[in-house]
Every structure is written in structure tokens, then in C-alpha cells.
Design a protein around this motif. Structure first.
Motif, PDB file in Angstrom:
ATOM      1  N   ARG A 343       0.840  -1.206   0.000  1.00  0.00           N
ATOM      2  CA  ARG A 343       0.000   0.000   0.000  1.00  0.00           C
ATOM      3  C   ARG A 343       0.870   1.249   0.000  1.00  0.00           C
ATOM      4  O   ARG A 343       0.606   2.208  -0.721  1.00  0.00           O
ATOM      5  CB  ARG A 343      -0.901   0.029   1.243  1.00  0.00           C
ATOM      6  N   PHE A 349      -2.955   5.435   1.649  1.00  0.00           N
ATOM      7  CA  PHE A 349      -2.877   5.695   3.090  1.00  0.00           C
ATOM      8  C   PHE A 349      -3.954   4.932   3.844  1.00  0.00           C
ATOM      9  O   PHE A 349      -3.840   4.705   5.034  1.00  0.00           O
ATOM     10  CB  PHE A 349      -3.017   7.193   3.378  1.00  0.00           C
ATOM     11  N   GLU A 350      -5.038   4.608   3.138  1.00  0.00           N
ATOM     12  CA  GLU A 350      -6.138   3.898   3.792  1.00  0.00           C
ATOM     13  C   GLU A 350      -6.247   2.488   3.221  1.00  0.00           C
ATOM     14  O   GLU A 350      -5.542   2.145   2.294  1.00  0.00           O
ATOM     15  CB  GLU A 350      -7.451   4.676   3.571  1.00  0.00           C
ATOM     16  N   GLU A 351      -7.142   1.694   3.803  1.00  0.00           N
ATOM     17  CA  GLU A 351      -7.268   0.307   3.361  1.00  0.00           C
ATOM     18  C   GLU A 351      -8.539   0.100   2.539  1.00  0.00           C
ATOM     19  O   GLU A 351      -9.607   0.561   2.919  1.00  0.00           O
ATOM     20  CB  GLU A 351      -7.295  -0.635   4.580  1.00  0.00           C
ATOM     21  N   ASP A 352      -8.365  -0.586   1.433  1.00  0.00           N
ATOM     22  CA  ASP A 352      -9.522  -0.979   0.632  1.00  0.00           C
ATOM     23  C   ASP A 352      -9.349  -2.453   0.309  1.00  0.00           C
ATOM     24  O   ASP A 352      -8.226  -2.913   0.109  1.00  0.00           O
ATOM     25  CB  ASP A 352      -9.579  -0.142  -0.657  1.00  0.00           C
ATOM     26  N   GLU A 418      -9.300   8.679  -1.587  1.00  0.00           N
ATOM     27  CA  GLU A 418      -8.622   9.270  -0.431  1.00  0.00           C
ATOM     28  C   GLU A 418      -8.426  10.770  -0.623  1.00  0.00           C
ATOM     29  O   GLU A 418      -8.237  11.231  -1.738  1.00  0.00           O
ATOM     30  CB  GLU A 418      -7.248   8.596  -0.227  1.00  0.00           C
TER      31      GLU A 418
END
Ligand code: AMP
Ligand code: MG
Length: 496
Positions: A343, A349-352, A418
Motif C-alpha cells: 500500500r 494511506f487507507e485500506e480498501d 482518499e
């Protein structure tokens, strides 16, 4: 730091372990030692004055010609599985541990001379090392460290003035290697295979105190040790995979309990991405190919777990069950580390839930297009949310541009989920996607120049560039570019 005389504040904990852990002996003096390189920053980290270490007296010590006060030189015993085959006795056949120093951060570090003469563990070997493999290890281990990958370090390299005979005759050299500990999976195997449970326990207690003191607080410290080593290795191997590093000889004796990358023989960084890549000339079956590294790590950890069984529980069935669960946990730990790191490489920066597929799709596209691993991620790090001229630079790496465009559209759609500015994301991506890696063809060129012409200019330049591998250094395009077709190195030799 002392200003007038070279001194080391040795505190040799390994030498205080039982006698069957090692063999006390001195290095064999060499003919005409000459300094190749001192790692000044590392010397200072170890509270050694780099200028004094470079002095005539310092070079004598680095050559094994003089034993410094407080040293307690010894060769460590270990065993191991080499290419899957059990070897009951290996041990330091050409390395001698001088002693341990506590560094400026309070961390205990081994100071070891590699290539310093025969020991009782040398078997048929001559106890020596050639200058090529020594400066190779110097370059790759220091690069690994600068790339934020745990690794043994290189404090110094000296030429010996003696020659070593391999396929040809080469000038000899000695590396001063620094490690958080040289205990390997193979060290545990040495005692476990002899059924020496008291020694095994001493070793485990030693390693817990030195490297994993938190395990002492656990209900089952030895199981906790196993889990901590598994976690460390999962993190390490995930980093290897995502920088394209191939160790080449992941034998159990080359897997460090401290979680440092150790023993840089026929290792190499991938240029063109292909999961089957294997460089080692001795790895004919591709056991240690890039794609196999996580599985081999788990295999080695299963060997480690097996040695700990009698310590984990006196009930064999219970011990086996607990150890098995721990070894199985490697897969999830590795996957989590890999995805988290991937990632970052993609600027997420975020999770998907689709992130792993997104990353894998890029690797597939790279494989089909035979693109350079390092440049792809570096150029990707320069791209903005909107298409700009930077897209063209990345495009040039891909033969099939439309497959890249499909992937880039998918990636940009993901970025849109994001609220991160281009500048912040680009900065973050460039801090994990290096511009410079030790490219194999450059390493070979550097070694050739050192051996054929006694010229270490390229070697020194390389080490300077690799101090900041995440910075663009436009003046050093030669080190940045992948090999031309005629420069591609297909195999590397361990040269032992
Ligand atoms: P390596 O392939 O460097 O991990 O080494 C495997 C084993 O062979 C270790 O026990 C080494 O100490 C030993 N070994 C490698 N090269 C030599 C050498 N030139 N002389 C003596 N022992 C060696
Ligand atoms: Mg080794």
C-alpha cells in the motif's frame, strides 16, 4: 571517545556460554594488510574512533594480525540445512567473532572478521575470502541498511596481500561484519540434533535476553521466542519481496535469529520483474527463486520451531501443536506485512479490500512487459492524480502501453477514494520506492575495476550514492539505469 589510542569496550557475552558453543582461537595473520574502506558512521555508532581504526594499528586488528585488548576471539558452532539437505556440522569456517560492543543506542553488536583464516569448522575450505565477494557484501549490506531493511553491517574491508585460489587466483580480503547477533537457525539445530537440551536451553535463554527480552514476561517464553522470530522474518521477507531482493542461499544457517539479512553470497536485486528469477549459479532447481522466498522462510522457521519443541513443553504432542500453530501463522503475518508495505509503495494511506489485487495487477503488467522493478515504482511515485508529462516517462518502460493505461486508470480511481494531496503522496511514495539499488551489473563493474585496476573509485562512489537511495541524484544516471541487454548478469557466484 578516546582521542589518542585505539581501544574497544568489549563485553563478550557469547564467550561466557558453555565451551561446546564455540572454539576459541585467533585469526591467522596475513602478509600485507591494507585498508580498502572504513565505515566511519558505523564506527562512531560503535564508539570507535574511525581515524584510529584506519591507523596502522587499526588495520592490523582488522586483518587479525593483532588482537585488541578485551577481545575473546572464537568461531561459533552451527549446523544447517543447505538446499534442503541436512549438514550436522557447519560453523564459522572462515569467520572469527572478536567480541561484542555496546553501541551508542545501548544495543549489543558482534564484531566479526570474515575471511580471517581456517578454524576447526573449515572442513575443506581455506578460511579465506576473495576481494570480490567481500566488497560485494560490503556494498549490498550497507545498501540494505540504507534501504531500511534489517541487515548485518560492514564496518571495514581490508585486502590481505595474500592470494586465494578459487576458479582463478584472486587477491584476498577480510570483512569486519557487525551483527545484532550471529546466532542462526542453524545454531539451534546444532544442539537440537545432538539432543543436548541443556545447551539448547542456554542458547534460547541467551537469545531471549539479548534479542527478545520481552519474551521473558510471557507465560511460555520459548513459544514467545518462536513467535517473535517468526514476526521478524515475516517483516523482513515482505521487505525483500517488495524491493526485488533475492538472497540466493536461504539455507537455515543463513537465517539469522535477530531478523537481519545475513550472508550476501550470490544475492542480487532484480532488474526486470519476473517471479521465477534466480541468480545463484549453484541453485539449479530454483529452490531460492524470488517467488519461493516466503515459502522457504516458513520452511526454515519450521526447522527452528522443531528445535524448540522440548523447551516449549515436556508434552511432545502439546509442544508440536503449539509450534505448528506458530509456524502456520507466518502466512498471515507475511501477507499482512506485504500488503501494508505494498500500500505504501502505491501511495495508499487507507485500506480498501481490492488493494492487493491492484498491486498484483501491476506486477503482472510489469512481468508481461519485462519492466524494471525499481524504475517502475520510482516513476510511478512521480505521477500526479491527473495525467501529466510524467506519465510519458513511466510509459517508456512498457511495451504494451494500453495495459499500463488500464492499470493507471484503476490506480487513479483508487487514489480518488482518499483525500491526500499529490505532494504528500508523492513524498511518501518516494520515501519507500528507491531511485537507487545495488544493481547487479554495476556491482560486477565495480568489482572488476577494483580487481583488475586496483581502483576503488567506483566502489567509494557507489557507497556514497547508496547513503541516500531515496533521493534523486541526477549526476549518477549510470547507477540509476537498468542494464543494457549486453550488461545483464544472469548468474552470480558465491565465490567461497
Ligand atoms: P556460506 O555459503 O558462506 O553460508 O558458508 C557455508 C559454510 O561453509 C559455513 O560453515 C562457512 O563457514 C563455510 N565456508 C564457506 N567458505 C569457506 C572457506 N573459504 N573456508 C572455510 N569455510 C568456508
Ligand atoms: Mg553462511
Amino acid at each position: 571517545m578516546s582521542t589518542n589510542s585505539l581501544s574497544f569496550e568489549f563485553d563478550n557475552s557469547y564467550a561466557r556460554l558453555p565451551e561446546n558453543f564455540f572454539c576459541r582461537l585467533r585469526p591467522t595473520p596475513v602478509h600485507f594488510p591494507k585498508l580498502i574502506r572504513i565505515n566511519k558512521n558505523l564506527a562512531m555508532e560503535l564508539k570507535i574512533d574511525p581515524d584510529l581504526l584506519s591507523s596502522e594499528e587499526g588495520v592490523k586488528i582488522l586483518a587479525g594480525n593483532k588482537i585488541p585488548t578485551g577481545a575473546d576471539p572464537l568461531a561459533m558452532a552451527y549446523a544447517g540445512h543447505q538446499f534442503g539437505n541436512w549438514v550436522p556440522q557447519l560453523g564459522d569456517g572462515r569467520a572469527i567473532l572478536l567480541g561484542e560492543l555496546i553501541d551508542i543506542n545501548g544495543i549489543r553488536r558482534d564484531l566479526q572478521l570474515k575471511g580471517c583464516g581456517i578454524t576447526p569448522f573449515s572442513r575443506m575450505g581455506d578460511g579465506r575470502a576473495a576481494v570480490g565477494p567481500i566488497i560485494r557484501e560490503f556494498m549490498v549490506s550497507e545498501a540494505m541498511n540504507a534501504l531500511n531493511i534489517d541487515s548485518t553491517r560492514s564496518l571495514a574491508a581490508i585486502s590481505t596481500g595474500n592470494f586465494v585460489v578459487r576458479e582463478n587466483i584472486h587477491p584476498g580480503a577480510i570483512l569486519t561484519r557487525v551483527a545484532k547477533s550471529h546466532v542462526r537457525v542453524g545454531t539451534f539445530q546444532f544442539f537440537a540434533s545432538r539432543g543436548d537440551i541443556p545447551a539448547l536451553q542456554s542458547l534460547a535463554d541467551y537469545v531471549i535476553s539479548r534479542l527478545y527480552p520481552i519474551a521473558k514476561k510471557s507465560e511460555n517464553p520459548y513459544l514467545s521466542l518462536l513467535n517473535l522470530v517468526i514476526e521478524k522474518q515475516a517483516r523482513l521477507i515482505a521487505k525483500w519481496q517488495l524491493i526485488g531482493f533475492i538472497h540466493g542461499v536461504m539455507n537455515t544457517d543463513n537465517m539469522s535469529i535477530s531478523g537481519e539479512t545475513i550472508d550476501f553470497g550470490p544475492c542480487a536485486f532484480m532488474d526486470f520483474f519476473h517471479p521465477d528469477t534466480v541468480y545463484s549459479s549453484i541453485d539449479e532447481l530454483g529452490r531460492y527463486a524470488y517467488k519461493n522466498q516466503p515459502y522457504i522462510a516458513q520452511w526454515n522457521l519450521a526447522c527452528f520451531a522443531e528445535t524448540l519443541l522440548p523447551l516449549i513443553s515436556s508434552n511432545e504432542e502439546k509442544a508440536t501443536k503449539l509450534a505448528q500453530e506458530s509456524v502456520n501463522s507466518f502466512t498471515d503475518l507475511f501477507d499482512a506485512e506485504y500488503l501494508a508495505h505494498f500500500r505504501k509503495k502505491l501511495g495508499l494511506f487507507e485500506e480498501d479490500k481490492d488493494d492487493l489485487n491492484l498491486g498484483t495487477a501491476l506486477l503482472e503488467c510489469m512481468q508481461q512487459n519485462k519492466t524494471d522493478f525499481t524504475l517502475t515504482f520510482r516513476y510511478l511515485s512521480c505521477l500526479k492524480r491527473k495525467r501529466t508529462e510524467y506519465d510519458t516517462v513511466l510509459h517508456q518502460l512498457f511495451e504494451n502501453k494500453s495495459s499500463l493505461d488500464v492499470w493507471l486508470a484503476r490506480w487513479r480511481k483508487r487514489l480518488d477514494l482518499e483525500q491526500v494531496s499529490d505532494s504528500r503522496r508523492i513524498k511518501a511514495m518516494q520515501s519507500v520506492n528507491p531511485a537507487f539499488i545495488p544493481r547487479n551489473h554495476m556491482i560486477e563493474t565495480i568489482i572488476e575495476s577494483a580487481i583488475d585496476n586496483g581502483d576503488f573509485t567506483l566502489f567509494n562512489n557507489f557507497l556514497c550514492i547508496m547513503e541516500t537511495p531515496y533521493n534523486d541524484q541526477l549526476a549518477h544516471d549510470r547507477f540509476f539505469q537498468p542494464p543494457r541487454p549486453d550488461e545483464i548478469i544472469k548468474a552470480t557466484f558465491c565465490g567461497t
